[in-house]
Motif scaffolding. Structure first.
Motif, short mmCIF file in Angstrom:
data_model
loop_
_atom_site.label_atom_id
_atom_site.label_comp_id
_atom_site.label_asym_id
_atom_site.label_seq_id
_atom_site.Cartn_x
_atom_site.Cartn_y
_atom_site.Cartn_z
N ILE B 742 30.79 43.54 35.10
CA ILE B 742 32.23 43.51 34.80
C ILE B 742 32.90 42.43 35.65
CG2 ILE B 742 34.41 44.76 35.04
CD1 ILE B 742 32.97 47.29 34.34
N LEU B 743 32.55 42.39 36.90
CA LEU B 743 33.22 41.46 37.81
C LEU B 743 32.92 40.01 37.48
CD1 LEU B 743 32.94 43.13 41.31
CD2 LEU B 743 34.97 42.77 39.94
N VAL B 744 31.66 39.70 37.23
CA VAL B 744 31.33 38.28 37.08
C VAL B 744 31.28 37.84 35.63
CG1 VAL B 744 30.10 38.19 39.25
CG2 VAL B 744 28.85 38.68 37.16
N ASP B 745 31.29 38.80 34.72
CA ASP B 745 31.14 38.38 33.34
C ASP B 745 32.32 38.83 32.47
OD1 ASP B 745 30.36 37.86 30.80
OD2 ASP B 745 28.28 38.35 31.12
N PHE B 746 32.42 40.14 32.26
CA PHE B 746 33.47 40.60 31.35
C PHE B 746 34.86 40.24 31.85
CE2 PHE B 746 30.19 43.85 30.13
CZ PHE B 746 29.99 43.35 28.86
N ARG B 747 35.07 40.52 33.14
CA ARG B 747 36.39 40.24 33.69
C ARG B 747 36.32 39.08 34.67
NH1 ARG B 747 39.77 41.63 30.83
NH2 ARG B 747 41.32 41.69 32.49
N GLY B 748 35.51 38.09 34.33
CA GLY B 748 35.28 36.97 35.24
C GLY B 748 36.56 36.24 35.61
N PHE B 749 37.47 36.17 34.66
CA PHE B 749 38.68 35.41 34.93
C PHE B 749 39.50 36.08 36.03
CE2 PHE B 749 42.78 33.49 33.73
CZ PHE B 749 42.36 32.19 33.82
N ASP B 750 39.54 37.41 35.99
CA ASP B 750 40.24 38.14 37.05
C ASP B 750 39.63 37.82 38.40
OD1 ASP B 750 41.52 39.20 34.99
OD2 ASP B 750 40.93 41.29 35.31
N THR B 751 38.31 37.83 38.41
CA THR B 751 37.63 37.58 39.67
C THR B 751 37.92 36.18 40.17
OG1 THR B 751 35.93 39.02 38.82
CG2 THR B 751 35.42 37.80 40.81
N LEU B 752 37.98 35.24 39.24
CA LEU B 752 38.31 33.87 39.62
C LEU B 752 39.67 33.84 40.31
CD1 LEU B 752 37.29 30.99 39.41
CD2 LEU B 752 38.64 30.75 37.35
N GLY B 753 40.64 34.53 39.70
CA GLY B 753 41.96 34.61 40.31
C GLY B 753 41.89 35.24 41.68
N GLU B 754 41.07 36.27 41.76
CA GLU B 754 41.01 37.00 43.01
C GLU B 754 40.44 36.15 44.14
OE1 GLU B 754 38.27 40.08 43.07
OE2 GLU B 754 38.96 40.78 45.01
N ILE B 755 39.37 35.41 43.83
CA ILE B 755 38.81 34.61 44.92
C ILE B 755 39.77 33.49 45.28
CG2 ILE B 755 36.40 35.18 44.52
CD1 ILE B 755 36.07 32.58 43.09
N ALA B 756 40.55 33.03 44.29
CA ALA B 756 41.55 32.02 44.62
C ALA B 756 42.55 32.60 45.61
CB ALA B 756 42.25 31.55 43.36
N VAL B 757 42.97 33.85 45.37
CA VAL B 757 43.90 34.50 46.29
C VAL B 757 43.29 34.59 47.68
CG1 VAL B 757 45.01 36.69 46.85
CG2 VAL B 757 45.10 35.82 44.53
N LEU B 758 42.04 34.97 47.70
CA LEU B 758 41.36 35.10 48.99
C LEU B 758 41.38 33.76 49.73
CD1 LEU B 758 39.91 37.36 50.45
CD2 LEU B 758 37.77 36.45 49.59
#
Lengths: 112, 962
Positions: B742-758
């Motif tokens: 879910i994190l790296v594939d289905f909702r990958g875009f969210d994760t991308l945003g999240e690491i940007a925030v980090l």
């Protein structure tokens, strides 16, 4: 199980809110961490409470029986973001302490 | 088109050229005029020109333009007078003024105005309406160095802006009633509107919009103040455009809204009062432009009155008068501008006998003001005659209707009086004595040209109305009134009837009034006798000050606080209410608690957890370290819970984050002030109360959370998206660990945003700490270190710093040895992430802990002598890897971040899943390492920096002594 978890969430919320309303920055940062535990557990709990069925696909377990992976994914990101905000807040705390010389949340010393 | 011209002129803003912007403006205005004129044959056939662009179709909002006869008439008026004003302004504006800006605003204003008249969608109309308010603000405040201009502009903007807002509400209501924002549909459904219960509300808001724009009583006072604008602006705004927008709107929506008693009463009252007051005020003005401004108000009142009557014939008269007024008023403003330009003053007490100096301008002004007064053979006479005729007719039996003929005659007399005054004072009498600019002379030929044109139009329309204006007027009237178009005659001579008598009475009475008041007027102060003190402007300013300043301060004092605690208290309280309210409303019932099926071990674990949590809350004030340790304990309990309740991924992440957070806060603790128990323990009653209140709030929140979470957890989980993820994780994501997929594939875009925030947080932390300077009482060495050093110094066999160096010697050796092990472990966690608990986040945290341990074991200097970590590069590489993985999918024709997976055979390791998601996860991993290490290292570095700061301070102190 649910009852224990809910009471735990309640207690942590109480401690978190109480600390959040204290005048010292350190108390606030600890309170925020505490609140984030509570909230993470709450979100996690939304998916239902199941033991021994981690959302790892194996050939002999039906997918329907597994724990809900969605809240888990949400909480996982929440934990990491929580870390980031704690770090940011800690540094703001330190900077404010350095600038104002006090650790009061208003930066104005002690209220008499 | 005008907007393009405006941009073009704006582009010339820097240049000093004077003629180029005016040339552009002239061409644009003439172009608009030509385009309108070219459309005449179509319009004259009664057709409507339309253009439509989809804008926001889902809201029924199109960029629709439509031009019918009435709009056409206004287009011609706006672009024609606009062109003349441009010509005039070319000569009027002085060398020092930034001319391109002027023309840019003027064109933009013209564009907005044309937009109003041809927009075919009422929302679009109100957008253009607002634009005219804004550009008129800019135009009025063109000479922004003068306070009068600023005030006038601000007032105009406030009034018309409020009006615009009301208009928007009005048209929204209208659109709601009709069910469409299309102008055609609204105009066609007058009966529905008039019988709708919301009619009155819509009407009031709508009229507020129109009346504020047209400066009708009681909103009339902005117009005279707007006279601080350059004269070409006044000529344009107050003759053909800005103020006409209001009456245009009234006439436009006449078929849809008019004919009811409310319409008649509101509009009639406003119109009649404005008509009379405007004319009365105008007589007593000493400023030429002030006189014209009030006369404009009065004439607009006349038009409004006509429209209020609700009879088709009155509407014809209103439209006719709009055109006439535009022509003679524009020429009069320009004449006033010439007088101002040539003599340097507009004060009528100082002006006299200018006819000898300005014979041609004088003649032109005389004709124009005769038209204003309604002298026969001029256009003003015709429409005034129609007005008188309508005034005599009884439309609705009410007091307003009965006084109308007398009011009309009186106002006519006043207007004769001020027209006469304008001419007589300025052009006749003894030669001027003390003019700021002596020896005025005729202006340049082309400055006078616009006035000539306008005056000639006045004359032509006045003498042969049916040949000149007749057909155009007919087109306009038909498009407004449709089938109701009455028979009307534009001839000059209607026989000896009542309106003619009224005209004659007005002429004679006006002349009489003027000659009676002449002596008084020549010396009196500015403004009419009784009303001089009671000025709308003052009242307006008083209100403005009251609302925007006093009330605001009062509100801030009462409700605002700069203290964080009350703010947070309110946030929590509101949050509680916001959670509570929907639950109560929807009939939430707490479920009965059931203690069956509880695992005793789990209960014990949480018993400890709860004790730790309460302990943390208790200790956080005086024993920070203890509180931190306990907080860590709570974190571990949470972690155990995750393991227990089938969330291994969360457990791993939580554990690692817990370690990093604890270290982080430990590093920060050093810089906090010492706090000893019992120092400030003089607890006041208020403090006690405050604590009690906070505690109560906290407990209430806690209990609420308990109930809600218990209810949520015991309810059956609806079958939402979970099944989809569980079933497709392997087939589509190629991984068995669903959370990771879910994190790296289905909702990958969210994760991308999240690491940007980090990453952003890490950079913020880094930059905040670069300038960090600890508080004075944290500058000295920590107490512990002092004790240790003292211990070293007391022993002869030890040198200072030995204890620090030997501190935790054995564990630190082990930590150093652990380094490669931890790295391997991190790689392991990373690789298995797709199928088993682990993944980029936890691997990244593990690796940063590995680095962290080296810092802990050997100290900052030792660690940095041996390994160079460049966290910023790690972060950059991570973000880029993640992005590139996502973009890579584009090249294969898939949407952003689509992943592909397959198993590949690796030597030694065996079969190994390789999804492109792995690269994405690699990005996450790199960024997490970079950010975490950056934050920790930046904090750790403070202990190195402080030595430098101390050295600096010592040097400074030395320098001070020397």
């Amino acid at each position: 199980m649910e009852i224990i978890l809910s009471i735990a969430i309640g207690v942590m919320t109480t401690c978190g809110v109480w600390l959040l309303l204290r005048p010292r920055t350190y108390q606030v940062i600890v309170g925020l961490s505490m609140l984030s535990y509570a909230v993470n557990l709450f979100i996690f709990g939304v998916g239902g409470v199941k033991t021994n069925v981690p959302p790892l696909l194996t050939d002999d377990v039906a997918t329907g029986a597994l724990a809900d992976p969605v809240p888990q994914a949400l909480v996982l990101t929440a934990i990491v973001i929580g870390f980031a905000t704690t770090a940011l807040f800690l540094v703001v705390l330190l900077a404010s302490r350095g600038l104002t010389g006090t650790d009061h949340v208003d930066g104005r010393g002690d209220r008499k | 088109m005008p907007f393009v011209g405006s941009l073009l002129s704006a582009a010339l803003l820097k240049s000093s050229s004077r003629s180029l912007p005016s040339l552009i403006s002239g061409v644009v205005a003439l172009g608009c005029f030509g385009a309108s004129a070219a459309a005449y044959p179509t319009i004259a056939r009664g057709e409507i020109l339309r253009a439509k662009l989809q804008w926001l179709p889902q809201f029924g909002l199109d960029f629709a333009l439509r031009m019918d006869g009435f709009a056409w008439l206004f287009c011609v008026l706006i672009s024609g007078i606009g062109f003349l004003v441009v010509v005039y302004a070319r000569y009027y504006m002085s060398e020092d003024d930034p001319v391109p800006r002027f023309f840019s605003f003027l064109l933009a204003f013209m564009g907005a105005m044309l937009g109003i008249v041809i927009s075919g969608n009422v929302i679009l109309l109100s957008v253009f309406w607002e634009l005219t308010s804004i550009f008129s603000f800019l135009l009025i405040s063109y000479w922004h160095n003068s306070a009068a201009a600023r005030d006038g502009a601000r007032m105009a903007l406030t009034i018309t802006g409020i009006g615009g807002f009301c208009l928007l509400i009005g048209v929204l209501l209208l659109g709601n009633i009709v069910g469409s924002y299309d102008l055609d549909k609204i105009l066609a459904s007058g009966d529905i509107i008039r019988n709708h219960p919301l009619y009155l509300m819509a009407l009031i808001f709508f009229l507020l919009g129109a009346l504020t724009k047209s400066a009708q009583f009681p909103f009339h006072f902005w117009l005279p103040n707007a006279m601080a604008a350059p004269t070409p602006v006044s000529a344009f705004l107050h003759s053909a455009t800005m103020v006409k927008a209001g009456v245009f709107l009234l006439a436009r929506f006449w078929p849809a809204l008019a004919g009811t008693y409310e319409w008649f009463f509101i509009l009639g009252a406003a119109g009649i009062i404005t008509l009379l007051l405007g004319a009365y005020f105008a007589m007593f003005q000493q400023d030429l432009k002030g006189l014209l401004a009030y006369s404009t108000i009065s004439h607009l009142g006349l038009i409004t009155t006509l429209l209020s009557l609700g009879s088709p014939l009155a509407t014809v008269a209103a439209i006719f008068h709009m055109v006439n007024h535009a022509t003679f008023k524009a020429s009069l403003f320009m004449a006033a501008g010439i007088i101002d330009h040539e003599t340097g003053t507009r004060d009528m007490r100082r002006l006299s006998g200018l006819y000898t100096f300005l014979p041609i301008t004088g003649t032109l002004a005389m004709v124009a003001s005769a038209a204003m007064a309604g002298v026969p053979l001029l256009n003003g006479f015709l429409s005034k005659e129609m007005f008188f005729a309508e005034a005599v007719e009884t439309h609705a039996d009410s007091i307003l209707d009965r006084i109308l003929p007398y009011v009309a005659t009186l106002a006519g007399a006043f207007s004769v009086a001020y027209s006469l005054r304008f001419i007589h004072t300025v052009f006749f009498g003894s030669p001027p004595a003390d003019l700021p600019r002596p020896a005025p002379h005729e202006p340049p030929r082309w400055m006078r040209f616009p006035i000539e044109i306008l005056v000639v139009i006045c004359l032509i329309v006045g003498i042969v109305p049916s040949f000149s204006i007749g057909p155009f007027l007919h087109v306009a009237v038909t498009s407004v009134l449709g089938a109701d178009t009455p028979e009307y005659s534009l001839s000059i001579w209607h026989g000896f009837n009542l309106p003619l008598v009224m005209s004659m009475v007005a002429l004679v009475a006006g002349a009489a009034i003027y000659f009676i008041l002449r002596r008084y007027l020549a010396s009196c102060a500015d403004g009419p006798p009784v009303f001089r003190r009671l000025r709308g402007q003052r009242i307006f300013e008083r209100i403005l000050v009251e609302v925007s300043w006093r009330w605001a301060r009062l509100a801030e004092q009462r409700l605002g606080t700069r203290k964080l605690q009350p703010q947070l208290r309110w946030v929590v309280f509101t949050g509680f209410l916001a959670g509570m309210l929907p639950l109560t409303l929807s009939g939430f019932e707490p479920r009965p608690f059931a203690f069956s099926g509880v695992d005793p071990m789990f209960a014990v674990v949480w018993l400890i957890g709860i004790c730790l949590a309460i302990g943390t809350a208790f200790m956080a004030k005086y024993h920070r370290l203890a509180a931190l340790v306990m907080l860590g304990g709570v974190g571990l309990t949470v972690c155990i819970t995750f393991v227990w309740l089938s969330a291994p991924d969360l457990a791993v992440t939580q554990l690692l984050v817990e370690i990093v957070t604890t270290v982080l806060i430990l590093l920060g603790l050093r810089w906090l002030p010492k706090r000893n128990e019992g120092v400030d323990d003089a607890v006041t009653l208020r403090a006690r109360f405050r604590r009690f209140r906070d505690l109560a709030l906290a407990i209430v929140c806690g209990i609420g959370m308990t109930f809600v979470s218990y209810a949520v957890m015991t309810m059956p989980v609806p079958d939402a998206i979970a099944t989809y993820f569980l079933e497709n994780a392997y087939s589509e994501g190629g991984g068995r660990n669903v959370v990771n997929v879910i994190l790296v594939d289905f909702r990958g875009f969210d994760t991308l945003g999240e690491i940007a925030v980090l990453g952003i947080v890490a950079l913020t932390v880094y930059s905040l700490l670069r300038r960090f300077r600890p508080a004075a009482d944290s500058m000295s060495m920590p107490e512990q270190q002092l004790i240790q050093n003292r211990f070293d110094e007391e022993r002869p066999e030890r040198s200072a710093g030995d204890t620090v160096r030997e501190y935790l010697l054995v564990p630190s050796i082990i930590m150093q040895w652990m380094f490669p092990v931890l790295i391997t472990f991190a790689v392991y966690i990373f690789m298995r992430g797709h199928d088993l608990p682990g993944g980029g986040f936890s691997a990244g945290l593990t690796l940063s802990i590995a680095f962290l341990l080296q810092y802990l074991a050997g100290g900052t200097r030792w660690a940095e002598d041996r390994i160079r970590i460049l966290p910023l590069r790690w972060m950059g590489a991570g973000l880029l890897t993640a992005m590139l993985t996502g973009i890579g999918a584009w090249f294969l024709g898939y949407p952003f971040l689509t992943s592909h997976s397959r198993y590949i055979e690796l030597p030694l390791i065996g079969k190994m899943p390789a999804a492109t998601a792995l690269f994405f996860d690699l990005g996450v991993f790199l960024l997490v390492v970079g950010s975490t290490v950056l934050i920790l290292v930046a904090l750790a570095h403070q202990s190195v920096r402080i030595n430098r700061l101390r050295a600096n301070d010592a040097e400074k102190a030395k320098g001070g002594e020397a």
